[in-house]
Design a protein around this motif. Structure first.
Motif, PDB file in Angstrom:
ATOM      1  N   ARG A  29     -34.833  23.504  10.376  1.00  0.00           N
ATOM      2  CA  ARG A  29     -33.678  24.244  10.911  1.00  0.00           C
ATOM      3  C   ARG A  29     -32.461  23.351  11.054  1.00  0.00           C
ATOM      4  N   ARG A  33     -28.893  23.914   9.193  1.00  0.00           N
ATOM      5  CA  ARG A  33     -27.647  23.969   9.950  1.00  0.00           C
ATOM      6  C   ARG A  33     -26.686  22.861   9.525  1.00  0.00           C
ATOM      7  N   GLN A  36     -24.998  23.986   6.342  1.00  0.00           N
ATOM      8  CA  GLN A  36     -24.009  25.013   6.643  1.00  0.00           C
ATOM      9  C   GLN A  36     -22.760  24.410   7.286  1.00  0.00           C
ATOM     10  N   HIS A  37     -22.996  23.447   8.179  1.00  0.00           N
ATOM     11  CA  HIS A  37     -21.862  22.799   8.841  1.00  0.00           C
ATOM     12  C   HIS A  37     -21.000  22.015   7.840  1.00  0.00           C
TER      13      HIS A  37
END
Length: 325
Positions: A29, A33, A36-37
């Motif tokens: 996860r 993330r 995506q960041h």
């Protein structure tokens, strides 16, 4: 028949898969993330470079970044945005303005004019218009008519004007000619020699910024800082500068020939004259006071008087000239 059991080595050829633990799930996860960041930050930086998104100041930092701290794309983005004007006390920009190209009116805006006068009034001392010629920039005749003065003609001055009594048979009234001529001169740059005499005969005042009087041609050809105040006749200018002879013979002047000659003289010095007009409009030659001589005084000169003229008439003319001075 009872099947045999396979050996333990043959029962399981691949190692058993371990079940995912909570740490593995959390790590996956975090990686998702993080990716995506990174994509978000890349889009944000792109928007900031394009000037579509402002960068909020960090706590405790200066609201305006210094040039060294500005992001790489901030300089490119600032080029597309208008810059505020410098204040009166600020240092002027070192960038020099682009030089303006020198432009002047088109050839179609130029005409040359010359008028011939006859004597009316007491002893023929009043000069009135009897012929007017207007030519174009290229020397084409636009207007050439004989004009009947408002007062009776006393002296035709044929030796200089070329006007005779026969010319008055086909002459048009002054009021009609004046309207026709002024219609041609409207909005044009007028070229001529001693134009104040022609305008006085037409009872007309033309804007000085739109006049090119060829009596100032010698001053344009002289070295800078040396202005000749001597007025040179059109005949002498044509002989020395154009190498042509005009006003020859006893038949008088031709207003068409004189207008064409004036235009040729202007075209000889057109470039320096118009450059001077564009660079120093407040110091153009036409802004100087016109010559105080009138047509009457012009014809009082000895060269205009016949040799057999009565002495009494010349004396009276001289007295009239003295009164004007």
């Amino acid at each position: 028949m009872v099947p045999r059991e396979a050996p333990e080595s043959a029962q399981c050829l691949c190692p058993p898969l371990a079940s995912p633990t909570a740490k593995d799930v959390l790590r996956r996860r975090q990686k998702r993330r993080s990716r995506q960041h990174q994509r978000f930050m890349a889009r944000k930086a792109l928007l900031q470079e394009q000037g579509l998104l402002s960068t909020p100041p960090e706590p405790g930092s200066s609201p305006l970044p210094t040039p060294s701290e500005a992001p790489p794309g901030a300089e490119a983005a600032s080029r597309g945005r208008p810059r505020p004007r410098a204040e009166s006390g600020s240092t002027p920009c070192s960038r020099k303005p682009a030089p303006k190209s020198v432009t002047w009116p088109l050839p179609s805006k130029f005409v040359a004019i010359d008028c011939e006068m006859v004597g009316t009034g007491p002893c023929g001392r009043v000069s009135e218009l009897a012929r007017c010629s207007v030519v174009s920039y290229h020397g084409d005749v636009l207007y050439d008519k004989y004009i009947r003065p408002e007062m009776p003609i006393v002296d035709y001055r044929t030796r200089w004007s070329g006007i005779t009594q026969q010319h008055m048979h086909k002459a048009i009234p002054f009021q009609v000619a004046q309207k026709e001529i002024l219609k041609l001169l409207k909005g044009k740059v007028v070229v001529g020699h001693a134009l104040h005499n022609d305008f006085r005969a037409l009872k007309y005042v033309h804007p000085r910024s739109q006049t090119r009087d060829t009596t100032y041609v010698p001053s344009l050809l002289s070295p800078p800082g040396l202005h000749s105040r001597a007025r040179v006749s059109l005949k002498d200018l044509a002989l020395h500068l154009l190498h042509k002879k005009i006003q020859v013979g006893q038949c008088g002047h031709s207003s068409v020939e004189d207008a064409m000659t004036a235009m040729e003289l202007y075209r000889l010095v057109e470039v320096p004259w118009e450059q001077q007009e564009a660079s120093s409009p407040q110091a153009r030659p036409e802004d100087r006071e016109p010559d105080s001589s009138t047509d009457v005084e012009q014809y009082m000169e000895d060269q205009y008087w016949p040799e057999d003229l009565a002495p009494g008439s010349r004396g009276g003319a001289g007295q009239a000239q003295d009164r004007k001075e």
